[in-house]
Design a protein around this motif. Structure first.
Motif, PDB file in Angstrom:
ATOM      1  N   ARG A 344       3.893 -12.371   7.930  1.00  0.00           N
ATOM      2  CA  ARG A 344       4.043 -11.369   6.862  1.00  0.00           C
ATOM      3  C   ARG A 344       3.952  -9.988   7.501  1.00  0.00           C
ATOM      4  N   ARG A 345       5.030  -9.249   7.429  1.00  0.00           N
ATOM      5  CA  ARG A 345       5.153  -8.007   8.205  1.00  0.00           C
ATOM      6  C   ARG A 345       4.507  -6.797   7.532  1.00  0.00           C
ATOM      7  N   THR A 346       4.404  -6.829   6.202  1.00  0.00           N
ATOM      8  CA  THR A 346       3.865  -5.685   5.472  1.00  0.00           C
ATOM      9  C   THR A 346       2.421  -5.948   5.094  1.00  0.00           C
ATOM     10  N   ALA A 347       1.537  -5.005   5.426  1.00  0.00           N
ATOM     11  CA  ALA A 347       0.113  -5.157   5.119  1.00  0.00           C
ATOM     12  C   ALA A 347      -0.322  -4.065   4.161  1.00  0.00           C
ATOM     13  N   LEU A 348      -1.014  -4.484   3.109  1.00  0.00           N
ATOM     14  CA  LEU A 348      -1.608  -3.562   2.155  1.00  0.00           C
ATOM     15  C   LEU A 348      -3.026  -3.232   2.604  1.00  0.00           C
ATOM     16  N   VAL A 349      -3.379  -1.970   2.614  1.00  0.00           N
ATOM     17  CA  VAL A 349      -4.702  -1.539   3.053  1.00  0.00           C
ATOM     18  C   VAL A 349      -5.735  -1.860   1.978  1.00  0.00           C
ATOM     19  N   VAL A 350      -6.846  -2.494   2.400  1.00  0.00           N
ATOM     20  CA  VAL A 350      -7.945  -2.816   1.487  1.00  0.00           C
ATOM     21  C   VAL A 350      -9.226  -2.198   2.035  1.00  0.00           C
ATOM     22  N   PRO A 351     -10.178  -1.870   1.152  1.00  0.00           N
ATOM     23  CA  PRO A 351     -11.402  -1.227   1.623  1.00  0.00           C
ATOM     24  C   PRO A 351     -12.319  -2.196   2.354  1.00  0.00           C
ATOM     25  N   ALA A 352     -12.837  -1.783   3.505  1.00  0.00           N
ATOM     26  CA  ALA A 352     -13.791  -2.607   4.248  1.00  0.00           C
ATOM     27  C   ALA A 352     -15.177  -2.559   3.623  1.00  0.00           C
ATOM     28  N   ALA A 353     -15.504  -1.487   2.920  1.00  0.00           N
ATOM     29  CA  ALA A 353     -16.845  -1.323   2.358  1.00  0.00           C
ATOM     30  C   ALA A 353     -17.107  -2.375   1.295  1.00  0.00           C
ATOM     31  N   PHE A 367      -5.459  -5.005  -6.156  1.00  0.00           N
ATOM     32  CA  PHE A 367      -4.881  -6.162  -6.838  1.00  0.00           C
ATOM     33  C   PHE A 367      -3.518  -5.796  -7.422  1.00  0.00           C
ATOM     34  N   ASP A 368      -3.449  -4.701  -8.170  1.00  0.00           N
ATOM     35  CA  ASP A 368      -2.201  -4.317  -8.820  1.00  0.00           C
ATOM     36  C   ASP A 368      -1.118  -3.969  -7.803  1.00  0.00           C
ATOM     37  N   ALA A 369      -1.510  -3.293  -6.722  1.00  0.00           N
ATOM     38  CA  ALA A 369      -0.521  -2.921  -5.713  1.00  0.00           C
ATOM     39  C   ALA A 369       0.033  -4.145  -4.998  1.00  0.00           C
ATOM     40  N   TYR A 370      -0.836  -5.097  -4.702  1.00  0.00           N
ATOM     41  CA  TYR A 370      -0.380  -6.316  -4.024  1.00  0.00           C
ATOM     42  C   TYR A 370       0.707  -6.998  -4.850  1.00  0.00           C
ATOM     43  N   PHE A 371       0.453  -7.146  -6.141  1.00  0.00           N
ATOM     44  CA  PHE A 371       1.406  -7.882  -6.962  1.00  0.00           C
ATOM     45  C   PHE A 371       2.632  -7.049  -7.318  1.00  0.00           C
ATOM     46  N   ARG A 372       2.528  -5.739  -7.262  1.00  0.00           N
ATOM     47  CA  ARG A 372       3.731  -4.922  -7.364  1.00  0.00           C
ATOM     48  C   ARG A 372       4.640  -5.198  -6.161  1.00  0.00           C
ATOM     49  N   LEU A 373       4.041  -5.282  -4.977  1.00  0.00           N
ATOM     50  CA  LEU A 373       4.834  -5.606  -3.789  1.00  0.00           C
ATOM     51  C   LEU A 373       5.495  -6.974  -3.925  1.00  0.00           C
ATOM     52  N   VAL A 374       4.719  -7.958  -4.376  1.00  0.00           N
ATOM     53  CA  VAL A 374       5.282  -9.304  -4.543  1.00  0.00           C
ATOM     54  C   VAL A 374       6.438  -9.280  -5.536  1.00  0.00           C
ATOM     55  N   ALA A 375       6.241  -8.617  -6.675  1.00  0.00           N
ATOM     56  CA  ALA A 375       7.285  -8.558  -7.693  1.00  0.00           C
ATOM     57  C   ALA A 375       8.548  -7.894  -7.177  1.00  0.00           C
ATOM     58  N   THR A 381       0.653  -9.086   3.246  1.00  0.00           N
ATOM     59  CA  THR A 381      -0.668  -9.532   3.632  1.00  0.00           C
ATOM     60  C   THR A 381      -1.591  -8.331   3.440  1.00  0.00           C
ATOM     61  N   THR A 382      -2.782  -8.362   4.009  1.00  0.00           N
ATOM     62  CA  THR A 382      -3.721  -7.251   3.845  1.00  0.00           C
ATOM     63  C   THR A 382      -4.333  -6.882   5.188  1.00  0.00           C
ATOM     64  N   GLY A 406      -2.034   3.587  -3.120  1.00  0.00           N
ATOM     65  CA  GLY A 406      -1.483   4.807  -3.680  1.00  0.00           C
ATOM     66  C   GLY A 406      -0.005   4.999  -3.404  1.00  0.00           C
ATOM     67  N   GLN A 407       0.475   4.438  -2.281  1.00  0.00           N
ATOM     68  CA  GLN A 407       1.894   4.528  -1.970  1.00  0.00           C
ATOM     69  C   GLN A 407       2.724   3.526  -2.765  1.00  0.00           C
ATOM     70  N   VAL A 408       2.064   2.456  -3.230  1.00  0.00           N
ATOM     71  CA  VAL A 408       2.783   1.390  -3.918  1.00  0.00           C
ATOM     72  C   VAL A 408       2.858   1.629  -5.415  1.00  0.00           C
ATOM     73  N   LEU A 409       1.753   2.052  -6.005  1.00  0.00           N
ATOM     74  CA  LEU A 409       1.670   2.186  -7.453  1.00  0.00           C
ATOM     75  C   LEU A 409       2.261   3.498  -7.911  1.00  0.00           C
TER      76      LEU A 409
END
Length: 418
Positions: A344-353, A367-375, A381-382, A406-409
């Motif tokens: 999976r070539r595209t990775a969505l950034v998730v918070p490590a904290a 969550f919303d951004a991930y599924f926007r990408l899928v749609a 991936t992340t 923020g770039q996806v939504l």
């Protein structure tokens, strides 16, 4: 060649549910296993109830251990490997904790030295009893033990993240002492990935034990918000598999979808097979997948009281061992073979904290951004925000593009998404 994806089922006995350990009937178990093996599956996951096996801190019942070995041998005779969960723990809304940890003997499950010594002895004993069985896969420390550590449990055993990590390490070491070289791991429910104050963290899941386990249930708000045929519902299991990879130190650490099911009424019985087919197909598009283990083998008998309604009908089989349509879906997937998917070539950034995990939960921006990408047709991936600029890490995982939520939504306008 990558190893083949494993297909199995969480074994719920048709007679007596997990209380069958009190009236163990090997012939009934064999009949259940015959039905499972006929589907072409290759493993089962089994659940000794902890209070039945270790009713006193210094008493691990030999007869109960012998019955577990007999079940494992019966599975092996049918070509089924067996994975064993130890500290049960919690199953289907019921807690099964021994009396020596509760009420008058109330002691913390994760930090009391006597309790943890007893737990380690128990896990070591079960593992050692099965160590010479070639069809024994390994131990899972327990089923979703993280639910005891924080709310919404009504009587939690408080623990810090550091203490939880030390407890997990000690329990995994006990399993390895009993059965060296086997697939020993631990399993959390999805609060580990989604709940800000949950002391069992994504890092624990992704870095301790032989593989990462994820449990996918769309009754966590996913199906309620989006519906059973939505992209988030049908890809939720795949999302958890890919979310888990963000925290792994090994870029190709295997992920085991150890539980996934079709819970009514959010997924009505007549739609369960379609939901399973979509879920399985989407998960098989995840690289580094160890296996899929469906919940569960047999329905819970209506003669047993007080289960949540959804628990009665989750089986691949009825209580009379008749396969449902959903069983045929799993059988077809197991027999079809599986070609390893591309990275999976595209990775969505998730918070490590850890205190930002709710961003990954239903309703969160990750969550919303991930599924926007899928749609939109992307196979995301992340990656942790702390690794988003680590070229070596990205290259090792085959990632070529990194995007933020923020770039996806769509931009927020007036407090709402337009």
């Amino acid at each position: 060649m990558p190893p083949a994806v494993r297909f199995g089922v969480n074994y719920t006995p048709s007679q007596g549910w997990f209380h069958h350990w009190l009236d163990f009937d090997l012939d009934s178990v064999r009949a259940d296993l015959d039905a499972i093996a006929a589907l072409g599956l290759d493993h089962i996951r089994v659940f000794p109830l902890w209070p039945y096996f270790q009713p006193n801190r210094t008493l691990i019942r030999p007869r109960a251990v012998e019955q577990l070995v007999a079940l494992t041998d019966a599975a092996a005779e049918r070509g089924l490997d067996t994975a064993v969960d130890g500290l049960q723990g919690h199953l289907s809304s019921f807690d099964f904790l021994p009396a020596w940890t509760r009420t008058w003997h109330r002691r913390n499950l994760f930090t009391d030295p006597d309790v943890t010594a007893g737990q380690a002895a128990y896990l070591r004993t079960l593992a050692a009893a099965l160590a010479d069985r070639p069809h024994f896969l390994g131990m899972t420390v327990g089923n979703e033990v993280n639910q005891f550590a924080a709310g919404p449990h009504p009587d939690p055993d408080p623990v810090t993240a550091d203490e939880a990590g030390r407890w997990l390490t000690r329990m995994l070491d006990a399993c390895a002492e009993g059965a060296p070289g086997r697939l020993h791991l631990h399993a959390s429910y999805d609060a580990a990935w989604y709940q800000d104050d949950q002391p069992f963290t994504p890092a624990h899941s992704a870095r301790l034990g032989a593989v990462t386990a994820v449990h996918s249930w769309v009754f966590n708000g996913t199906a309620q918000r989006h519906g059973r045929t939505s992209v988030p519902a049908e890809h939720h299991a795949a999302y958890l598999v890919e979310l888990a990879k963000a925290w792994a130190d090994d870029p190709h650490r295997p992920v085991w979808l150890q539980e996934v099911g079709a819970p009514a009424p959010l997924v009505p019985a007549e739609h369960a097979a379609a939901f399973a087919e979509a879920t399985i197909g989407n998960v098989l598009d995840c690289p580094d997948l160890w296996g899929i283990t469906w919940w569960c083998s047999h329905d819970v008998s209506r003669t047993l009281a007080d289960f949540p309604e959804l628990e009665y009908s989750l089986g691949l089989f009825t209580g009379e061992r008749r396969p449902k349509d959903i069983a045929r879906v799993l059988a077809d997937a197991a027999r079809a073979g599986h070609r390893a998917p591309a990275a999976r070539r595209t990775a969505l950034v998730v918070p490590a904290a850890p205190d930002r995990r709710s961003r990954c939960a239903p309703g969160g921006d990750v969550f919303d951004a991930y599924f926007r990408l899928v749609a939109d047709g992307t196979r995301p991936t992340t990656v942790l925000d702390t690794r988003a600029d680590d070229r070596d890490h990205l290259a090792a995982r085959g990632i070529t593009d990194v995007v933020t939520p923020g770039q996806v939504l769509p931009a927020l306008r007036g407090g709402t998404r337009s």
